[in-house]
Enzyme design. Sequence first.
Site, PDB file in Angstrom:
ATOM      1  N   ASN A  61       8.224  -5.381  -0.749  1.00 37.21           N
ATOM      2  CA  ASN A  61       8.130  -4.261   0.160  1.00 37.21           C
ATOM      3  C   ASN A  61       6.672  -4.187   0.572  1.00 37.21           C
ATOM      4  O   ASN A  61       5.841  -3.682  -0.186  1.00 37.21           O
ATOM      5  CB  ASN A  61       8.567  -2.948  -0.501  1.00 37.21           C
ATOM      6  N   ARG A 110      12.917   4.853  12.803  1.00 34.48           N
ATOM      7  CA  ARG A 110      11.629   5.530  12.755  1.00 34.48           C
ATOM      8  C   ARG A 110      10.777   5.196  13.986  1.00 34.48           C
ATOM      9  O   ARG A 110      11.267   4.677  14.977  1.00 34.48           O
ATOM     10  CB  ARG A 110      10.923   5.216  11.432  1.00 34.48           C
ATOM     11  N   HIS A 144      12.781  -2.550   2.552  1.00 34.68           N
ATOM     12  CA  HIS A 144      12.216  -1.272   2.986  1.00 34.68           C
ATOM     13  C   HIS A 144      13.139  -0.164   2.498  1.00 34.68           C
ATOM     14  O   HIS A 144      14.355  -0.228   2.698  1.00 34.68           O
ATOM     15  CB  HIS A 144      12.061  -1.218   4.505  1.00 34.68           C
ATOM     16  N   ILE A 145      12.556   0.855   1.905  1.00 33.43           N
ATOM     17  CA  ILE A 145      13.335   1.965   1.367  1.00 33.43           C
ATOM     18  C   ILE A 145      13.982   2.748   2.515  1.00 33.43           C
ATOM     19  O   ILE A 145      15.162   3.091   2.487  1.00 33.43           O
ATOM     20  CB  ILE A 145      12.418   2.870   0.514  1.00 33.43           C
ATOM     21  N   SER A 146      13.177   2.998   3.543  1.00 26.84           N
ATOM     22  CA  SER A 146      13.689   3.739   4.711  1.00 26.84           C
ATOM     23  C   SER A 146      14.292   2.764   5.720  1.00 26.84           C
ATOM     24  O   SER A 146      14.059   1.553   5.653  1.00 26.84           O
ATOM     25  CB  SER A 146      12.543   4.520   5.377  1.00 26.84           C
ATOM     26  N   ARG A 175       7.196   0.729  13.767  1.00 32.56           N
ATOM     27  CA  ARG A 175       7.786   0.235  12.519  1.00 32.56           C
ATOM     28  C   ARG A 175       8.955  -0.734  12.771  1.00 32.56           C
ATOM     29  O   ARG A 175       9.525  -1.277  11.833  1.00 32.56           O
ATOM     30  CB  ARG A 175       8.282   1.408  11.665  1.00 32.56           C
ATOM     31  N   ASP A 196       1.185 -15.408   6.402  1.00 30.12           N
ATOM     32  CA  ASP A 196       0.671 -16.751   6.139  1.00 30.12           C
ATOM     33  C   ASP A 196       0.686 -17.070   4.644  1.00 30.12           C
ATOM     34  O   ASP A 196       0.969 -18.205   4.248  1.00 30.12           O
ATOM     35  CB  ASP A 196      -0.745 -16.879   6.691  1.00 30.12           C
ATOM     36  N   TYR A 240      11.627   8.758   1.259  1.00 31.22           N
ATOM     37  CA  TYR A 240      11.576   7.670   0.261  1.00 31.22           C
ATOM     38  C   TYR A 240      12.267   8.001  -1.052  1.00 31.22           C
ATOM     39  O   TYR A 240      12.275   7.180  -1.971  1.00 31.22           O
ATOM     40  CB  TYR A 240      10.114   7.294   0.016  1.00 31.22           C
ATOM     41  N   PRO A 278       0.794  -1.231   0.000  1.00 25.01           N
ATOM     42  CA  PRO A 278       0.000   0.000   0.000  1.00 25.01           C
ATOM     43  C   PRO A 278       0.823   1.276   0.000  1.00 25.01           C
ATOM     44  O   PRO A 278       1.839   1.386   0.673  1.00 25.01           O
ATOM     45  CB  PRO A 278      -0.816  -0.122   1.297  1.00 25.01           C
ATOM     46  N   ASN A 279       0.335   2.230  -0.786  1.00 25.20           N
ATOM     47  CA  ASN A 279       0.853   3.596  -0.875  1.00 25.20           C
ATOM     48  C   ASN A 279       2.178   3.719  -1.621  1.00 25.20           C
ATOM     49  O   ASN A 279       2.632   4.841  -1.873  1.00 25.20           O
ATOM     50  CB  ASN A 279       0.991   4.229   0.520  1.00 25.20           C
ATOM     51  N   HIS A 291       3.920  -4.306   9.316  1.00 22.02           N
ATOM     52  CA  HIS A 291       3.785  -4.174  10.770  1.00 22.02           C
ATOM     53  C   HIS A 291       2.449  -4.675  11.304  1.00 22.02           C
ATOM     54  O   HIS A 291       2.213  -4.602  12.518  1.00 22.02           O
ATOM     55  CB  HIS A 291       3.970  -2.702  11.148  1.00 22.02           C
ATOM     56  N   ARG A 311       5.718  11.984  -3.098  1.00 16.61           N
ATOM     57  CA  ARG A 311       5.485  12.507  -1.750  1.00 16.61           C
ATOM     58  C   ARG A 311       6.648  12.085  -0.873  1.00 16.61           C
ATOM     59  O   ARG A 311       7.325  11.106  -1.126  1.00 16.61           O
ATOM     60  CB  ARG A 311       4.188  11.912  -1.147  1.00 16.61           C
ATOM     61  N   ALA A 348       3.130  -0.621   4.930  1.00 16.11           N
ATOM     62  CA  ALA A 348       2.689  -0.670   6.325  1.00 16.11           C
ATOM     63  C   ALA A 348       2.149  -2.035   6.732  1.00 16.11           C
ATOM     64  O   ALA A 348       2.093  -2.350   7.925  1.00 16.11           O
ATOM     65  CB  ALA A 348       1.635   0.396   6.574  1.00 16.11           C
ATOM     66  N   GLU A 357      12.688  -9.284   2.023  1.00 19.02           N
ATOM     67  CA  GLU A 357      11.922  -8.139   2.498  1.00 19.02           C
ATOM     68  C   GLU A 357      12.743  -6.869   2.297  1.00 19.02           C
ATOM     69  O   GLU A 357      13.912  -6.830   2.711  1.00 19.02           O
ATOM     70  CB  GLU A 357      11.587  -8.322   3.976  1.00 19.02           C
TER      71      GLU A 357
HETATM   72  O1  LIG Z   1      10.534   2.151   4.087  1.00 19.11           O
HETATM   73  C1  LIG Z   1       9.699   1.437   3.469  1.00 19.11           C
HETATM   74  O2  LIG Z   1       9.863   1.002   2.322  1.00 19.11           O
HETATM   75  C2  LIG Z   1       8.343   1.174   4.118  1.00 19.11           C
HETATM   76  O3  LIG Z   1       7.960  -0.148   3.780  1.00 19.11           O
HETATM   77  C3  LIG Z   1       7.392   2.154   3.502  1.00 19.11           C
HETATM   78  C4  LIG Z   1       6.012   2.084   4.163  1.00 19.11           C
HETATM   79  C5  LIG Z   1       5.155   3.212   3.621  1.00 19.11           C
HETATM   80  C6  LIG Z   1       4.801   2.994   2.189  1.00 19.11           C
HETATM   81  C7  LIG Z   1       4.288   4.309   1.657  1.00 19.11           C
HETATM   82  O4  LIG Z   1       5.272   4.792   0.780  1.00 19.11           O
HETATM   83  C8  LIG Z   1       5.140   6.092   0.394  1.00 19.11           C
HETATM   84  C9  LIG Z   1       6.032   6.541  -0.539  1.00 19.11           C
HETATM   85  C10 LIG Z   1       5.978   7.840  -0.940  1.00 19.11           C
HETATM   86  C11 LIG Z   1       5.032   8.698  -0.398  1.00 19.11           C
HETATM   87  C12 LIG Z   1       4.124   8.248   0.557  1.00 19.11           C
HETATM   88  C13 LIG Z   1       4.176   6.933   0.957  1.00 19.11           C
HETATM   89  C14 LIG Z   1       6.093   2.196   5.673  1.00 19.11           C
HETATM   90  O5  LIG Z   1       4.768   2.049   6.229  1.00 19.11           O
HETATM   91  C15 LIG Z   1       7.013   1.152   6.234  1.00 19.11           C
HETATM   92  O6  LIG Z   1       7.082   1.300   7.642  1.00 19.11           O
HETATM   93  C16 LIG Z   1       8.397   1.294   5.617  1.00 19.11           C
END
Ligand SMILES: O=C(O)[C@]1(O)C[C@H](CCCOc2ccccc2)[C@@H](O)[C@H](O)C1
Length: 151
Positions: free
Chosen positions: A75, A108, A101-103, A112, A88, A24, A11-12, A81, A19, A78, A99
Amino acid sequence: MARSILLVNGPNLNLLGTREPALYGSTTLPNVISLAQSQCDRLSITFSHIQSNHEGVLIDHIHEARSTFDAIIINPGALTHTSVALRDALLGVEIPFVEVHISNVHKREPFRHHSYLSDKAEAVICGLGVYGYEAAIEFAARCLEPKEKAQ
Ligand SMILES: O=C(O)[C@]1(O)C[C@H](CCCOc2ccccc2)[C@@H](O)[C@H](O)C1
């Protein structure tokens, strides 16, 4: 080495590059996919990608991957978490996964710091920005052996 990779973004992540660039980066998801496709082409690896904002859609695609892909790079966003269901599904298809994660989730918010997937992942890559996807593909190509196909 893995001969086929499914990249899954949760998601997202469709917002990537548009954004929160401080968190990110500024590379868009289509650009990430294009780079991943080129990398897999160079490695003679079959590549496919799915991004969805819906947990069940991701789970359906993971189920469908069972007969096709040697490795999954995910990836989960959210869902990392929160989602036992995603855990499963990955366990159910028995496809080795990485797995990403960009960040750096460990720098954080505390919520997370826990992943429902990490203890079952072949590797966890976080904090490398979108390079983490490139690193995951390279790792899969070098280190993930295709599982014996179920008869
Ligand atoms: O760091 C990551 O890749 C995360 O998986 C990104 C998730 C958020 C995905 C949303 O990504 C966005 C990218 C650009 C703008 C807004 C959201 C966050 O909930 C995880 O804790 C870490």
